[in-house]
Design an enzyme around this catalytic site. Structure first.
Site, PDB file in Angstrom:
ATOM      1  N   ASP A  14      43.020  58.110  39.897  1.00 23.51           N
ATOM      2  CA  ASP A  14      42.316  58.137  40.872  1.00 23.51           C
ATOM      3  C   ASP A  14      42.288  59.454  41.466  1.00 23.51           C
ATOM      4  O   ASP A  14      42.216  59.754  42.793  1.00 23.51           O
ATOM      5  CB  ASP A  14      42.623  57.103  42.113  1.00 23.51           C
ATOM      6  N   LYS A 113      37.685  50.708  38.638  1.00 24.45           N
ATOM      7  CA  LYS A 113      38.270  49.469  39.141  1.00 24.45           C
ATOM      8  C   LYS A 113      38.031  49.423  40.546  1.00 24.45           C
ATOM      9  O   LYS A 113      37.424  50.162  41.207  1.00 24.45           O
ATOM     10  CB  LYS A 113      39.768  49.495  38.934  1.00 24.45           C
ATOM     11  N   CYS A 158      48.036  53.158  44.346  1.00 26.09           N
ATOM     12  CA  CYS A 158      47.482  52.864  43.021  1.00 26.09           C
ATOM     13  C   CYS A 158      48.404  53.291  41.883  1.00 26.09           C
ATOM     14  O   CYS A 158      48.468  52.439  40.980  1.00 26.09           O
ATOM     15  CB  CYS A 158      46.090  53.539  42.973  1.00 26.09           C
TER      16      CYS A 158
HETATM   17  C1  VGL Z   1      43.793  53.624  46.770  1.00 26.52           C
HETATM   18  C2  VGL Z   1      43.707  52.915  48.905  1.00 26.52           C
HETATM   19  C3  VGL Z   1      42.612  52.195  48.571  1.00 26.52           C
HETATM   20  C4  VGL Z   1      44.798  54.579  45.548  1.00 26.52           C
HETATM   21  C5  VGL Z   1      42.637  53.049  46.614  1.00 26.52           C
HETATM   22  O1  VGL Z   1      43.964  55.206  44.806  1.00 26.52           O
HETATM   23  O2  VGL Z   1      45.857  54.758  45.791  1.00 26.52           O
HETATM   24  N1  VGL Z   1      44.367  53.561  47.978  1.00 26.52           N
HETATM   25  N2  VGL Z   1      41.899  52.331  47.311  1.00 26.52           N
END
Ligand code: VGL
Ligand code: ZN
Length: 210
Positions: A14, A113, A158
């Site tokens: 991410d 995702k 994540c």
């Molecule tokens: C994430 C919160 C919501 C992350 C993704 O990538 O850590 N955190 N969605």
């Protein structure tokens, strides 16, 4: 630390604009991981390279705005408890795009995702109902990969869930700590999650050890 290339994958979690400075769900100094991730990619240490991307439809279940609630409130959904976030990583927006300097061209696979409107996903392996697979575990197993090196954002969300699911799925999981940044809210959360990782058998290393 010796990397067994054929048996290893590098998973970059991410590293998207919304998790970097100025992004909708800013992780403090998130973009600082980019140059050192690129250096590792350049060294060609790993058999496979996998990027993940948080990729949500508008009005996603994880958005506070969808429920007219406040950010960081926790609500009950049919898929379990859901922490509420600002609108982030909406599919096909600039916020969902990878950081512009990230070496995405070195990737073998991109996993998106959290694409279902009613189901969030922190982990690269299982969505938040803890049952729906992304298929990543099967992909890696079919290739005979046993050792997974993790980097990216956010350490305490994540990256944490991905590394926990990796050991739960029978892989060796190694978090390259200096190639991650944490939300760390509330204060101390990052240390708590780090301890949980170690207890679960996840190795935590620094990139200079590679
Ligand atoms: C994430 C919160 C919501 C992350 C993704 O990538 O850590 N955190 N969605
Ligand atoms: Zn998300």
């Amino acid at each position: 630390m010796e990397v067994n290339k054929e048996k290893s994958a590098f998973i970059i979690v991410d590293v998207q604009n919304d998790f970097c400075s100025g992004g909708a769900l800013e992780v403090k100094n998130g973009e600082e991981v980019v140059p050192d991730i690129n250096v590792l990619l350049q060294r060609d240490l790993f058999g496979k390279v996998i990027f993940t991307a948080d990729w949500h439809p508008v009005n996603h279940v994880s958005f506070a705005s969808t429920h007219h609630r406040k950010t960081l409130e926790v609500i009950e959904t049919r898929n379990g408890l859901q922490t509420l976030w600002p609108d982030h990583c909406i599919e096909n927006t600039e916020g969902a795009a990878f950081h512009p300097f990230l070496g995405v061209e070195k990737g073998d696979l991109i996993i998106r995702k959290g694409r279902g409107k009613n189901l969030d996903s922190y982990s690269a392996f299982f969505e938040n109902d803890r049952k729906t697979s992304t298929g990543l575990g099967g992909y890696l197993k079919e290739l005979g990969i046993t050792d997974l090196y993790f980097s990216g954002l956010a350490f305490d969300w994540c990256v944490f869930f991905s590394a926990m699911d990796a050991v739960g799925s029978g892989f060796n999981a190694i978090v390259v700590e200096d190639l991650t940044r944490a939300v760390n809210f509330p204060e101390g959360f990052q240390a708590e999650k780090r301890e949980e990782l170690v207890k679960a058998g996840v190795s935590i290393i620094q990139s200079e050890e590679l």
